[in-house]
Design an enzyme around this catalytic site. Structure first.
Site, PDB file in Angstrom:
ATOM      1  N   LYS A   1       0.984  -1.300  -0.025  1.00 28.38           N
ATOM      2  CA  LYS A   1      -0.020  -0.028  -0.021  1.00 28.38           C
ATOM      3  C   LYS A   1       0.952   1.375  -0.134  1.00 28.38           C
ATOM      4  CE  LYS A   1      -3.919   1.949   2.589  1.00 28.38           C
ATOM      5  NZ  LYS A   1      -4.825   1.693   3.671  1.00 28.38           N
TER       6      LYS A   1
ATOM      7  N   SER B   1      -9.759   1.679   2.935  1.00 34.04           N
ATOM      8  CA  SER B   1      -8.893   2.678   1.953  1.00 34.04           C
ATOM      9  C   SER B   1      -7.832   1.753   1.340  1.00 34.04           C
ATOM     10  CB  SER B   1      -8.109   3.528   2.842  1.00 34.04           C
ATOM     11  OG  SER B   1      -7.357   3.142   3.837  1.00 34.04           O
TER      12      SER B   1
ATOM     13  N   SER C   1     -10.035  -0.596   7.180  1.00 36.72           N
ATOM     14  CA  SER C   1      -9.469  -0.451   5.589  1.00 36.72           C
ATOM     15  C   SER C   1      -8.756  -1.566   5.239  1.00 36.72           C
ATOM     16  CB  SER C   1      -8.597   0.755   5.737  1.00 36.72           C
ATOM     17  OG  SER C   1      -9.295   1.970   5.567  1.00 36.72           O
TER      18      SER C   1
HETATM   19  N1  GLN Z   1     -13.216   4.407   6.040  1.00 37.18           N
HETATM   20  C1  GLN Z   1     -12.432   4.913   7.442  1.00 37.18           C
HETATM   21  C2  GLN Z   1     -12.069   6.242   7.372  1.00 37.18           C
HETATM   22  O1  GLN Z   1     -12.237   6.806   6.201  1.00 37.18           O
HETATM   23  C3  GLN Z   1     -11.505   3.825   8.003  1.00 37.18           C
HETATM   24  C4  GLN Z   1     -10.409   4.264   7.119  1.00 37.18           C
HETATM   25  C5  GLN Z   1      -9.165   3.421   7.275  1.00 37.18           C
HETATM   26  O2  GLN Z   1      -9.236   2.189   8.055  1.00 37.18           O
HETATM   27  N2  GLN Z   1      -7.701   3.699   6.990  1.00 37.18           N
HETATM   28  O3  GLN Z   1     -11.527   6.681   8.127  1.00 37.18           O
END
Ligand code: GLN
Length: 475
Positions: free
Chosen positions: A67, A142, A166
């Site tokens: 990532k 994400s 995410s």
């Molecule tokens: N979707 C969540 C957010 O937007 C979690 C994102 C994540 O786990 N990095 O914060």
């Protein structure tokens, strides 16, 4: 079977038997990327020379997609943000040096929501990633690039990060196994910070065994991350021996099932997963997590607060994009940040700055911290009665691009993953079925207590063995 279809365990064994080398694997992945990633868009960049050189230097190693917020020496690390376009990292994150020491090499940088803020990868400032199971749908986020790369067989396995879901939600959307380790199990050194009290790196893989192998490589104490205790790391793969549902106490949190936005197909698949666990010998126990309804509000105070502090360093001076339109120091900060950050990142910085500002700190941030403790206690209490909790991973399967255009609707997609993140415990997503109408993959989530990854993986493996679907393989 093509080399790019292999998982970690199969790749390691093929190399050990002399059937192919690391270089063969990297070449197969590059060919696959060149033929299939045009449509999917999992990779942001892939330095072919770098990956091939590492493979030649380490002929028994297995390539892992990374990532794009985890630092690899000599490689870009953009966090999918225009703010960091052109940045080249001078060092390896601890997870990367750990991977290398365990016989893996980083190969390719995969897309994500900008600075890991989002649930669909639509917030990437640098590219679109599509779900390999239906190109008109999002891969989740994400870590959407990490999941699309595994689900689309564009890599052997990948690393993602999980702050509020995410790893787990994109794993569910793209038919992968995903593991969010307990807070502190894996070092965050060299991982660009979003919300420092929540962030964890973890694997997205084609099987639970593969996740166990990578967890062993990633986990452990790091003197450069003070939140990683000296607790020993079990041999997670060996711990999978004889994994079974027999006698396992699986908790079902009643608050997770009368949720308005829970898609009927996701509910059907989750209910049938519970039934399968019971038929395989698990004891199903109803439990309560009474503070669940506050988790979303607590997360959207704490995570933006920490993000606003962490992202202050991207000011066009020390790091990041520098505006050419600036006329003085103040306008340099303002214009650089206005030009470099996308809309969701700005929204989080504004929310975070607000809840930390004097006069509001106690009412929002201070109170959220207290409720976070209550949420953690809910989990502590539940784990006195059960080995693991089972829930949907996300309330829906992968949705279409643009479907969740208002931020609140998007935030609600993390309903099931956020509470366990706030509690700092470990959780997985394991493929459980496909929706009847849209034919999209759906994973179920298992949650275990802090530092109980061995148990989590064992239960996940026992479920994988009875699940009607297998991860990613053979697409
Ligand atoms: N979707 C969540 C957010 O937007 C979690 C994102 C994540 O786990 N990095 O914060």
């Amino acid at each position: 079977m093509e080399l790019y279809e292999l998982g970690v365990k199969q790749a390691l064994s093929g190399i050990a038997k002399g059937e192919f080398t690391s270089e063969d694997l990297v070449k197969a992945i590059i060919d696959r990327k060149n033929s299939a990633d045009g449509e999917i868009g999992a990779y942001l960049t892939f330095d072919e020379e770098h990956a091939l050189r590492l493979a030649r230097e380490n002929p028994t190693s297995v390539p892992i997609a990374i990532k794009d917020l985890i630092n690899v020496s000599g490689q870009p690390c953009t966090c999918a943000s225009k703010m960091l376009e052109g940045y080249v990292s001078p060092y390896d994150a601890t997870v990367i040096s750990n991977l290398k020491a365990a016989g893996f090499i980083p190969a390719g940088r995969v897309n994500m929501d900008e600075f890991a803020m989002g649930s669909s990868t639509e917030n990437s400032g640098l590219g679109v990633t599509r779900n390999p199971y239906d190109l008109s749908r999002v891969p989740g986020g994400s870590s959407g690039g990490s999941a699309a790369a595994v689900g689309g067989n564009l890599c052997i396995a990948s690393l993602g990060t999980d702050t509020g879901g995410s790893i787990r939600q994109p794993a569910s959307f793209c038919n992968c196994v995903g593991v969010k380790p307990s807070y502190g199990r894996v070092s965050r050194f060299g991982v660009t910070a979003f919300a420092s009290s929540l962030d964890q790196v973890g694997p997205l893989t084609k099987s639970v065994e593969d996740a166990a192998i990578l967890m062993k490589a990633l986990a452990g104490h790091d003197e450069r991350d003070g939140t990683t205790p000296r607790e020993s790391v079990p041999d997670y793969l060996a711990e999978l021996q004889g994994a079974s549902m027999k006698g396992v106490k699986i908790g079902i949190a009643k608050e997770y099932f009368n949720v308005a936005g829970l898609d009927p197909e996701v509910k059907r698949i989750t209910d049938s997963a519970i039934k399968m666990c019971e038929d395989a010998g698990a004891e199903i126990v109803e439990v309560s997590l009474p503070h669940t309804e506050y988790a979303m509000a607590v997360y959207y105070i704490i995570a933006p607060a920490e993000a606003s502090a962490n992202l202050a360093r991207f000011d066009g001076v020390r790091y990041g994009h520098r505006s050419e339109k600036a006329v003085d120091v103040f306008s340099l900060y303002c214009k650089s940040r206005a030009e470099g950050f996308g809309p969701e990142v700005k929204r989080r910085i504004i929310m975070g700055t607000y809840v930390l500002s004097s006069g509001y700190y106690d009412a929002y941030y201070g109170r959220a911290q207290k409720v976070r403790t209550l949420i953690k206690r809910d989990f502590d209490e539940a784990f006195t009665k059960v080995d693991a909790l089972l829930s949907p991973c996300a309330p829906t399967s992968a949705f279409a691009f643009g479907e969740k255009h208002d931020p609140l609707t998007m935030y609600l997609n993390d309903l099931y993953t956020i509470p366990s993140s706030l509690a700092g415990v470990c959780a997985s997503s394991v493929p459980a079925g496909f929706t009847a109408d849209t034919k999209m993959p759906v994973g179920v989530q298992f949650i275990c207590g802090g530092f109980e990854e061995a148990k989590l993986l064992r239960i996940s493996k026992a479920f994988e063995d009875i699940s009607p679907v297998k991860a990613a393989r053979g697409i």
